[in-house]
Motif scaffolding. Structure first.
Motif, PDB file in Angstrom:
ATOM      1  N   ASN A  57      20.578  47.631   5.512  1.00 48.24           N
ATOM      2  CA  ASN A  57      21.680  47.135   4.703  1.00 48.24           C
ATOM      3  C   ASN A  57      22.400  48.323   4.065  1.00 48.24           C
ATOM      4  OD1 ASN A  57      23.336  45.348   3.205  1.00 48.24           O
ATOM      5  ND2 ASN A  57      22.003  45.587   1.434  1.00 48.24           N
ATOM      6  N   GLY A  58      23.709  48.320   4.155  1.00 43.37           N
ATOM      7  CA  GLY A  58      24.474  49.396   3.542  1.00 43.37           C
ATOM      8  C   GLY A  58      24.899  50.462   4.532  1.00 43.37           C
ATOM      9  N   VAL A  59      24.525  50.286   5.829  1.00 38.59           N
ATOM     10  CA  VAL A  59      24.939  51.250   6.838  1.00 38.59           C
ATOM     11  C   VAL A  59      26.466  51.291   6.925  1.00 38.59           C
ATOM     12  CG1 VAL A  59      25.033  51.668   9.317  1.00 38.59           C
ATOM     13  CG2 VAL A  59      22.848  51.242   8.213  1.00 38.59           C
ATOM     14  N   VAL A  60      27.084  50.128   6.857  1.00 41.19           N
ATOM     15  CA  VAL A  60      28.544  50.049   6.867  1.00 41.19           C
ATOM     16  C   VAL A  60      29.034  50.159   5.431  1.00 41.19           C
ATOM     17  CG1 VAL A  60      30.543  48.666   7.485  1.00 41.19           C
ATOM     18  CG2 VAL A  60      28.505  48.604   8.920  1.00 41.19           C
ATOM     19  N   ASP A  61      29.773  51.207   5.140  1.00 41.65           N
ATOM     20  CA  ASP A  61      30.294  51.413   3.790  1.00 41.65           C
ATOM     21  C   ASP A  61      31.715  50.854   3.744  1.00 41.65           C
ATOM     22  OD1 ASP A  61      30.753  52.209   1.240  1.00 41.65           O
ATOM     23  OD2 ASP A  61      30.987  54.333   1.689  1.00 41.65           O
ATOM     24  N   ILE A  62      31.869  49.664   3.165  1.00 41.76           N
ATOM     25  CA  ILE A  62      33.169  48.984   3.167  1.00 41.76           C
ATOM     26  C   ILE A  62      33.982  49.467   1.975  1.00 41.76           C
ATOM     27  CG2 ILE A  62      34.344  46.754   3.153  1.00 41.76           C
ATOM     28  CD1 ILE A  62      31.704  45.537   4.200  1.00 41.76           C
ATOM     29  N   PRO A  63      35.117  50.110   2.214  1.00 36.76           N
ATOM     30  CA  PRO A  63      35.930  50.631   1.110  1.00 36.76           C
ATOM     31  C   PRO A  63      36.728  49.522   0.427  1.00 36.76           C
ATOM     32  CG  PRO A  63      37.034  51.044   3.175  1.00 36.76           C
ATOM     33  CD  PRO A  63      35.708  50.419   3.531  1.00 36.76           C
ATOM     34  N   MET A  64      37.204  49.801  -0.762  1.00 35.19           N
ATOM     35  CA  MET A  64      38.016  48.847  -1.519  1.00 35.19           C
ATOM     36  C   MET A  64      39.411  49.429  -1.743  1.00 35.19           C
ATOM     37  SD  MET A  64      37.330  47.154  -5.293  1.00 35.19           S
ATOM     38  CE  MET A  64      37.705  48.658  -6.222  1.00 35.19           C
ATOM     39  N   LEU A  65      40.420  48.710  -1.316  1.00 32.37           N
ATOM     40  CA  LEU A  65      41.793  49.151  -1.509  1.00 32.37           C
ATOM     41  C   LEU A  65      42.174  49.062  -2.979  1.00 32.37           C
ATOM     42  CD1 LEU A  65      44.628  49.958  -0.424  1.00 32.37           C
ATOM     43  CD2 LEU A  65      45.092  47.503  -0.201  1.00 32.37           C
ATOM     44  N   GLN A  66      42.707  50.152  -3.516  1.00 37.96           N
ATOM     45  CA  GLN A  66      43.187  50.173  -4.894  1.00 37.96           C
ATOM     46  C   GLN A  66      44.453  51.023  -4.930  1.00 37.96           C
ATOM     47  OE1 GLN A  66      40.536  51.946  -7.781  1.00 37.96           O
ATOM     48  NE2 GLN A  66      41.432  50.817  -9.475  1.00 37.96           N
ATOM     49  N   ILE A  67      45.494  50.515  -5.578  1.00 40.10           N
ATOM     50  CA  ILE A  67      46.759  51.226  -5.697  1.00 40.10           C
ATOM     51  C   ILE A  67      47.023  51.628  -7.139  1.00 40.10           C
ATOM     52  CG2 ILE A  67      49.273  51.041  -5.412  1.00 40.10           C
ATOM     53  CD1 ILE A  67      48.742  49.255  -2.983  1.00 40.10           C
ATOM     54  N   LEU A  68      46.706  50.712  -8.076  1.00 40.89           N
ATOM     55  CA  LEU A  68      46.912  50.992  -9.496  1.00 40.89           C
ATOM     56  C   LEU A  68      45.589  51.302 -10.191  1.00 40.89           C
ATOM     57  CD1 LEU A  68      49.440  48.186 -10.582  1.00 40.89           C
ATOM     58  CD2 LEU A  68      49.941  50.570 -10.037  1.00 40.89           C
TER      59      LEU A  68
ATOM     60  N   LYS B  73      38.331  40.776  11.450  1.00 38.37           N
ATOM     61  CA  LYS B  73      38.939  41.912  10.757  1.00 38.37           C
ATOM     62  C   LYS B  73      38.845  41.665   9.252  1.00 38.37           C
ATOM     63  CE  LYS B  73      42.117  43.199  14.465  1.00 38.37           C
ATOM     64  NZ  LYS B  73      41.434  42.394  15.498  1.00 38.37           N
ATOM     65  N   THR B  74      38.456  42.683   8.510  1.00 45.43           N
ATOM     66  CA  THR B  74      38.087  42.486   7.107  1.00 45.43           C
ATOM     67  C   THR B  74      38.713  43.546   6.205  1.00 45.43           C
ATOM     68  OG1 THR B  74      35.996  41.437   7.737  1.00 45.43           O
ATOM     69  CG2 THR B  74      36.128  42.362   5.523  1.00 45.43           C
ATOM     70  N   ILE B  75      39.136  43.109   5.024  1.00 45.35           N
ATOM     71  CA  ILE B  75      39.702  43.995   4.008  1.00 45.35           C
ATOM     72  C   ILE B  75      39.007  43.714   2.688  1.00 45.35           C
ATOM     73  CG2 ILE B  75      41.792  44.692   2.762  1.00 45.35           C
ATOM     74  CD1 ILE B  75      43.411  43.430   5.085  1.00 45.35           C
ATOM     75  N   ARG B  76      38.605  44.768   1.997  1.00 47.00           N
ATOM     76  CA  ARG B  76      38.108  44.602   0.629  1.00 47.00           C
ATOM     77  C   ARG B  76      39.153  45.207  -0.306  1.00 47.00           C
ATOM     78  NH1 ARG B  76      32.183  46.373  -0.336  1.00 47.00           N
ATOM     79  NH2 ARG B  76      31.759  44.167   0.055  1.00 47.00           N
TER      80      ARG B  76
ATOM     81  N   CYS C 159      44.651  36.030  15.122  1.00 54.22           N
ATOM     82  CA  CYS C 159      43.243  36.215  14.784  1.00 54.22           C
ATOM     83  C   CYS C 159      43.025  35.950  13.298  1.00 54.22           C
ATOM     84  CB  CYS C 159      42.802  37.637  15.105  1.00 54.22           C
ATOM     85  SG  CYS C 159      43.558  38.887  14.037  1.00 54.22           S
ATOM     86  N   PRO C 160      41.786  35.678  12.911  1.00 55.55           N
ATOM     87  CA  PRO C 160      41.479  35.519  11.491  1.00 55.55           C
ATOM     88  C   PRO C 160      41.301  36.870  10.812  1.00 55.55           C
ATOM     89  CG  PRO C 160      39.497  35.161  12.775  1.00 55.55           C
ATOM     90  CD  PRO C 160      40.610  35.383  13.762  1.00 55.55           C
ATOM     91  N   VAL C 161      41.523  36.897   9.510  1.00 52.84           N
ATOM     92  CA  VAL C 161      41.285  38.085   8.693  1.00 52.84           C
ATOM     93  C   VAL C 161      40.587  37.629   7.414  1.00 52.84           C
ATOM     94  CG1 VAL C 161      42.300  40.068   7.506  1.00 52.84           C
ATOM     95  CG2 VAL C 161      43.384  39.186   9.590  1.00 52.84           C
ATOM     96  N   LEU C 162      39.571  38.371   7.003  1.00 51.29           N
ATOM     97  CA  LEU C 162      38.876  38.069   5.755  1.00 51.29           C
ATOM     98  C   LEU C 162      39.261  39.103   4.701  1.00 51.29           C
ATOM     99  CD1 LEU C 162      36.657  36.644   4.012  1.00 51.29           C
ATOM    100  CD2 LEU C 162      35.027  38.257   5.010  1.00 51.29           C
ATOM    101  N   ILE C 163      39.665  38.625   3.535  1.00 47.01           N
ATOM    102  CA  ILE C 163      39.925  39.494   2.390  1.00 47.01           C
ATOM    103  C   ILE C 163      38.907  39.167   1.307  1.00 47.01           C
ATOM    104  CG2 ILE C 163      41.542  40.113   0.546  1.00 47.01           C
ATOM    105  CD1 ILE C 163      43.831  39.378   2.412  1.00 47.01           C
ATOM    106  N   GLU C 164      38.205  40.191   0.839  1.00 47.74           N
ATOM    107  CA  GLU C 164      37.320  40.015  -0.309  1.00 47.74           C
ATOM    108  C   GLU C 164      37.965  40.710  -1.504  1.00 47.74           C
ATOM    109  OE1 GLU C 164      32.654  40.489  -1.675  1.00 47.74           O
ATOM    110  OE2 GLU C 164      33.482  41.927  -0.228  1.00 47.74           O
ATOM    111  N   ALA C 165      38.394  39.931  -2.483  1.00 54.69           N
ATOM    112  CA  ALA C 165      39.033  40.470  -3.685  1.00 54.69           C
ATOM    113  C   ALA C 165      37.992  40.598  -4.782  1.00 54.69           C
ATOM    114  CB  ALA C 165      40.168  39.554  -4.129  1.00 54.69           C
ATOM    115  N   MET C 166      37.714  41.822  -5.193  1.00 53.79           N
ATOM    116  CA  MET C 166      36.700  42.086  -6.210  1.00 53.79           C
ATOM    117  C   MET C 166      37.337  41.919  -7.591  1.00 53.79           C
ATOM    118  SD  MET C 166      34.544  42.652  -3.904  1.00 53.79           S
ATOM    119  CE  MET C 166      33.080  43.043  -4.860  1.00 53.79           C
TER     120      MET C 166
END
Length: 395
Positions: free
Chosen positions: A21-32, A244-247, A272-279
């Motif tokens: 677990n944790g092999v894939v390091d999923i980044p989080m998009l941040q602009i502000l 396809k996934t976005i955090r 295609c589907p896309v998953l967004i995880e909003a933290m």
């Protein structure tokens, strides 16, 4: 054609390798940043002043609406409410990135998306007071909105039911040939339901143009995320299903907008589907039936108050010369007065005719529903003082 079991594409090894677990390091998009300044290297989305102010004003409006309606519930004027305090950016900024023709299927904390689409204050109130102007005819709990004209599917109470429905609806959109998508909102707690897995797998296999938008606000009512699952949030599950996934930072309106804009473009272009995880974080109670002081600390809440999406965007707007504090104060006060006026008017509106309760399901109401309605009417006549809005209208 690929091997049906994909064996031809699999890398082989000669010794046992355990994937941790944790092999894939999923980044989080941040602009502000938390203070509202653009982070070094970040690219601001192409938002006009008008679009930016609409996002901001809608978030402010929703916060006012939430404050008023939580107060109304405490006064006994409505029975139930769910506030979105702290999560406004997730629903409002994502809705801003969509086309009005896209379908929205929400859970129960996306009033911001509906308001952005143009839902009026009196419409919110009619639904919450279950009066005769409520399009649901008073047969839903408060905050279970729906509006066909605004492409907003009526909310259901059971968790996760909208997820496979969204996949099916998006499949229909693909078959129609139209360049539209379905966005499906849910919390990380709902991602523990079986419907989540069925819905994502269906969308991945059938290549449905659906955006799965998970608001990971840290708690499934009182259960913290670390007691819900051991994996890397919800984003890792999208990867597991080949989606396809976005955090994204869910408290950053610009990042949420940019992520949803990109997800929509992908969903349409590649069908295609896309998953967004909003933290994000739920600053409010789960609902008016919940007391969060029993399971989290004030220090934790204050940490997240420093990342308030409304303050964050106000600072960004001010930096661009688009924010006038005095004018904003006037708009907020007007919103308060409008909400209060609509609430007073709509709570005095008559309730629906009691006969409506068995309409709209069958062409002709069957005998057993007629019997139940007659029994209900007899009960109301026997105890009229308990049904002040209805007793005088029962024949």
């Amino acid at each position: 054609m690929k091997d049906r079991n994909h064996l031809a594409d699999v890398k082989t090894v000669s010794n046992v390798q355990i994937i941790k677990n944790g092999v894939v390091d999923i980044p989080m998009l941040q602009i502000l940043s938390a203070e509202g300044s653009v982070i070094d290297g970040a690219v601001e989305p192409a938002l006009t002043k008008e679009e930016s102010l609409k996002i901001y004003d809608t978030m402010e409006y929703i916060r006012v609406l939430d404050e008023r309606m939580v107060g109304a519930q405490r006064q006994g004027r409505i029975s139930f409410y769910l506030a979105s305090t702290g999560e406004e950016a997730a629903s409002v900024a994502s809705a801003a990135a969509l086309s009005p023709d896209d379908m929205i299927m929400s859970q129960y904390r996306e009033q911001g998306a509906l308001a952005y689409r143009g839902y009026k204050t009196n419409q919110f109130m009619n639904q919450m007071f279950s009066n005769k102007d409520d399009p649901n005819k008073g047969r839903q709990m408060p905050i279970h909105y729906g509006d066909k004209a605004l492409n907003f599917m009526t909310i259901s109470s059971p968790l996760g039911t909208q997820i496979p429905q969204a996949s099916g609806y998006a499949y229909g959109q693909k078959m129609s040939g139209k360049d539209v998508v379905t966005i499906c909102y849910f919390g990380e707690g709902a991602a523990s339901e079986g419907d989540f897995h069925a819905g994502l797998n269906m969308a991945a296999v059938l290549n449905c143009p659906v955006i799965f938008f998970c608001r990971n606000n840290g708690y499934a009512i009182s259960t913290p995320a670390e007691e819900q699952f051991a994996g890397d949030g919800i984003a890792s599950r999208g990867l597991g299903y080949g989606i396809k996934t976005i955090r994204v930072d869910g408290n950053d309106p610009l990042a949420v907008y940019a992520a949803t804009k990109e997800a929509r473009a992908l969903a349409i272009a590649e069908k295609c589907p896309v998953l967004i995880e909003a933290m994000t974080y739920r600053l409010a109670a789960h609902s008016t039936s919940d007391d969060p002081t029993g399971y989290r600390s004030r220090d934790e809440e204050n940490k997240w108050r420093a990342k308030d999406p409304i303050t964050r965007m106000a600072n960004w707007l001010e930096g661009k010369g688009w924010f006038d504090e005095k004018e904003n104060d006037k708009r907020v006060e007007k919103a308060r007065q409008d909400v209060l006026a609509a609430m007073k008017a709509c709570e005095k509106t008559d309730v629906c005719d009691i006969d409506d309760i068995i309409e709209d399901v069958y062409d002709t109401p069957p005998w057993h529903l007629k019997e139940q309605l007659a029994s209900l009417k007899a009960h109301i006549k026997k105890y009229p003082q308990r049904f002040p809005k209805t007793a005088g209208r029962v024949k």
